[in-house]
Enzyme design. Structure first.
Site, mmCIF file in Angstrom:
data_model
loop_
_atom_site.group_PDB
_atom_site.id
_atom_site.type_symbol
_atom_site.label_atom_id
_atom_site.label_comp_id
_atom_site.label_asym_id
_atom_site.label_seq_id
_atom_site.Cartn_x
_atom_site.Cartn_y
_atom_site.Cartn_z
ATOM 1 C CD GLN A 131 65.218 -22.673 90.659
ATOM 2 O OE1 GLN A 131 64.355 -22.152 89.956
ATOM 3 N NE2 GLN A 131 66.443 -22.866 90.235
ATOM 4 C CB SER A 134 65.323 -15.548 92.067
ATOM 5 O OG SER A 134 65.868 -16.121 90.923
ATOM 6 C CB SER A 166 57.996 -22.099 88.713
ATOM 7 O OG SER A 166 58.694 -21.209 87.900
ATOM 8 C CD GLU A 249 65.925 -22.610 86.106
ATOM 9 O OE1 GLU A 249 66.892 -22.393 86.859
ATOM 10 O OE2 GLU A 249 64.857 -21.976 86.161
ATOM 11 C CG ASN A 371 67.641 -14.112 75.940
ATOM 12 O OD1 ASN A 371 67.324 -15.175 76.473
ATOM 13 N ND2 ASN A 371 66.936 -13.558 74.973
ATOM 14 C CD GLU A 372 69.997 -9.616 77.933
ATOM 15 O OE1 GLU A 372 69.442 -10.352 78.779
ATOM 16 O OE2 GLU A 372 69.391 -9.118 76.975
#
Lengths: 403, 370
Positions: A131, A134, A166, A249, A371-372
């Site tokens: 992927q 980012s 990854s 994902e 998480n945020e």
């Protein structure tokens, strides 16, 4: 249809069939949780070998349509297979992106040609995918990608840098987000490509993490030529496609079969003579309660996937709860490990497995949205809180301040 | 595998939602609170709809359903903090139906279904509040069992017709008795409960006839008490699920509309994230409660499942109501604003049959000694 939280008779029969097959073709998982892979190259070879065995025996792509080389079964069957597979010493991580993210995306948005060319070879393990989303300045704000793709005849020419890729060092193909229209608002000028990782101009540089392995990579793209036929979801239409990938994902991170279990943690405590300590027991109980909760959240998602379309905030809840469970369990494991918890590497003995998972927790907390990010989305979709006023949503991407 | 409600269960849930939200408005809750604390109008509506006999056998005019359906109804009660003794009456009458003699079943249950009998549950105990170690003593007599001692904080004791009480013999065996609250030798002392529900301490100095010994004459007392305990816990989880949703609903409306620094409170991420965490915890209460109720309904061993659900209902429920109260700032401190009731109910439920540490301790023992 009545409520049934567990296998129906048909599902139990399927599980038994799966288990019987697995016990013929794989070894049971070792006591120390075993399948932490510090030799990624050996791991990648083992993954390819196992994927081939699955494919040859009709167990690859259980929920994928037969026309793409899949088994034509249900998502529920696939979940049952994955649960059983996790009890064996099997290697699967190399194909997480291919099968968990790219496959569902191409099935939803790919052209018939793309589906025909790429999907069967994902299942057979012939092609490994990575992927390329980012970037240094597009993490949580993924729509800020700056990797440029400029039209040139039948191709696009791509320049930019990707990160947190990854297993990129083993990949044959990548899914790539690029900026094709800098004058449009940031969500509207993105194009999603399939890229052959052997194309000249692609350089993959492994990033070594605290665990000592380089699961992630930086990928530099310099004048990389990609044919237009490799666009997924249309020119400037990449954001919707990327969202399908991200949903998948979160689904596989949140619903993933871990490389550890609370049962193994209880055994670990027992081996150290701590299983009767009331405080340790209370902490084990809390880990157990969280693990059970994830099981039922997973059951609910599977039900939703079988009975209707994907639900609202449930998947975000699951992904967040999974990341929290992971980190809290590793904290408890380190307390149980005692002095061995300070040792990294082979000398740690059976504590190494837990330490690696402690150090590896950030991939779970951050991948597929931090998480945020999950909390923000849950606030919006679960509680109906208004989106935070966005200053950049309708501005041309070119005019935004760059980090 | 199917985690969705059946059509029939959805109908029950919708019916309960309609009755509770229609009857138990904020104004009505205030009105009942200023009276004797028992919303009899609502109670009669629940009786008319058949919901007081939801889990009772058909031979006693019940609907013969089980814990999942009861949980769905209690969830709706929790959402509206309606002041009715549904939890104790349902669990108490189900225990009588499950373990009681023919005599006690036919004398108690039809009137429960009609809304005439109200059952209180005296499971909590003085001291460490270990449900399996009752603080009332039982002594066998000719034709019955004599009960002596007290039970604390029994909700609706002053309005109930009967109380299901657990007691312990000198040999540690257990007795479950259905006691007529009008009987001589039963002393009811009203006390103020944190959730403002009618509540009383009860002292027993009474001999219960053998017909009304629901369990424990034939050595099944401990098993029956465990049955009642587990059902009562899941009932509390379901109430807490409703409380949590009610609290979150009020809280999210508040943070969306309350403006400070020229923007809604929820535009502050510290507020939005804390609000979102409460949603996540509520979902944990929901899935674990449904799972425990379902396993119980199917007759599977649900000991661990009940404790998992109860961990979330106590630890999680407690933190939810605190967060929802907190996010209201000073507005929530004024008791003319409704959010405080959810806080009071939430902390009461987190205490009623033991707090989170008790449930974790029991769960830890079960999983570590396998």
């Amino acid at each position: 249809m009545s409520m049934h939280i567990g296998d129906s008779p048909e599902e139990a029969a399927f599980r038994a069939e799966v288990r019987a097959w697995l016990s013929q073709h794989a070894a049971p998982r070792s006591d120390d949780g075993g399948n932490w892979h510090d030799d990624l190259h050996a791991h990648s070879i083992a993954c390819k070998k196992w994927q081939r065995v699955l494919f040859n025996n009709g167990w690859a792509g259980i929920s994928w349509p037969k026309q793409f080389g899949g088994r034509g079964g249900s998502h529920l069957q696939e979940s049952i297979f994955n649960e059983e597979q996790a009890k064996f010493e099997t290697h699967t991580g190399l194909f997480a992106v291919s099968l968990g993210m790219v496959g569902p995306t191409l099935m939803a948005h790919g052209t018939p040609e793309q589906q025909e060319v790429f999907l069967p070879k994902m299942l057979s393990g012939e092609h490994v995918w990575c992927q390329l989303f980012s970037e240094p300045n597009a993490g949580s704000d993924l729509a800020n990608v700056a990797t440029r793709a400029i039209e040139d005849g039948d191709d696009f020419i791509v320049n930019g840098q990707k990160v947190w890729t990854s297993m990129g060092q083993f990949a044959d193909y990548g899914i790539l987000l690029t900026r094709t229209e800098p004058d449009a608002p940031k969500h509207k000028g993105i194009t999603y490509f399939i890229v052959d990782m052997k194309t000249p101009g692609i350089e993959v540089r492994p990033l070594v993490q605290m665990t000592g392995v380089a699961h992630f990579n930086e990928v530099f793209l310099t004048d990389v030529r990609i044919p237009k036929a490799n666009i997924v979801g249309g020119l400037h239409g990449g954001w919707a496609v990327a969202n399908t990938t991200l949903t998948s994902e979160r689904g596989f991170i949140g619903g993933g079969s871990s490389s550890w279990s609370v049962d193994e943690l209880i055994d670990f405590a027992r081996e150290r003579g701590l299983d009767k300590d009331p405080v340790v027991r209370g902490k084990l109980a809390e880990c157990y309660a969280r693990a059970q909760t994830l099981t039922y959240l997973g059951y609910r998602l599977r039900t939703a996937a079988s009975n209707r379309t994907m639900p609202g905030p449930e998947m975000f809840v699951m992904k967040l709860a999974y990341a929290q469970h992971w980190s809290r369990t590793m904290d408890v494991a380190m307390e149980i490990a005692g002095a061995h918890g300070m040792i990294s590497g082979d000398a740690a003995g059976d504590a190494m497995h837990w330490q690696h998972n402690l150090l590896g927790q950030f991939a779970i907390r951050l991948g597929g949205g931090t998480n945020e990010v999950q909390q923000n989305i849950i606030g919006e979709r679960g509680l109906g809180l208004p989106r935070e006023p966005s200053v950049d949503r309708d501005q041309p991407w070119r005019s935004l301040a760059k980090g | 595998m199917n985690f969705d409600l059946s059509d029939e269960q959805q109908v029950i849930s919708d019916l309960a939602a309609q009755i509770f939200s229609g009857q138990s408005t904020v104004e009505r809750v205030i009105e009942v609170e200023s009276g004797d604390g028992f919303d009899r109008t609502l109670w009669n509506e629940l009786a008319k709809a058949g919901l007081l006999g939801l889990c009772l056998p058909e031979e006693h005019s019940g609907l013969n359903m089980n814990m999942v359906e009861l949980a769905l109804v209690l969830e709706q009660q929790g959402k509206t903090v309606a002041s009715v003794p549904l939890w104790s009456t349902s669990i108490g009458s189900m225990a009588v139906a499950e373990y009681g003699s023919k005599d006690v079943r036919s004398s108690l249950l039809p009137a429960v279904v009609e809304g005439k009998n109200v059952v209180a549950l005296a499971l909590a105990n003085y001291g460490a509040n270990d449900v399996m170690n009752p603080s009332v003593t039982a002594t066998d007599t000719d034709g019955g069992v004599k009960l002596s001692g007290g039970k604390p904080a029994v909700s609706f004791a002053q309005h109930a017709s009967h109380v299901l009480v657990s007691a312990k013999r000198a040999d540690d065996s257990i007795v479950l008795a259905l006691v007529d609250l009008k009987a001589p030798g039963v002393t009811i002392t009203p006390v103020e409960a944190s959730n403002r529900q009618p509540t009383a301490n009860i002292e027993f100095d009474v001999t219960v006839p053998a017909t009304h010994i629901v369990a424990g004459l034939e050595g099944n007392g401990r098993e029956a008490l465990r049955w009642v305990h587990e059902h009562a816990l899941v009932g509390l989880c379901a109430l807490q699920l409703g409380i949590s949703q009610g609290a979150i609903g009020i809280m999210s409306d508040h943070v969306k509309t309350r403006t400070q620094f020229n923007k809604p409170l929820s535009a502050q991420q510290a507020v939005a994230v804390r609000a979102a965490d409460q949603f996540v915890t509520t979902e944990a209460i929901r899935v674990t409660t449904l799972n425990a109720a379902w396993r119980m309904s199917e007759g599977f061993d649900a000991r661990q499942d009940v404790l998992v659900a109860m961990y979330w209902a106590t630890e999680g429920g407690h933190s939810i109501v605190i967060a929802c109260q907190h996010l209201h700032g000073g507005i929530g401190a004024d008791i003319s604003y409704p959010v405080h009731r959810y806080f009071l109910w939430g902390i009461q439920i987190s205490t009623e049959l033991g707090g989170a540490s008790q449930h974790l301790s029991r769960l830890g023992k079960l999983i570590a000694s396998r």
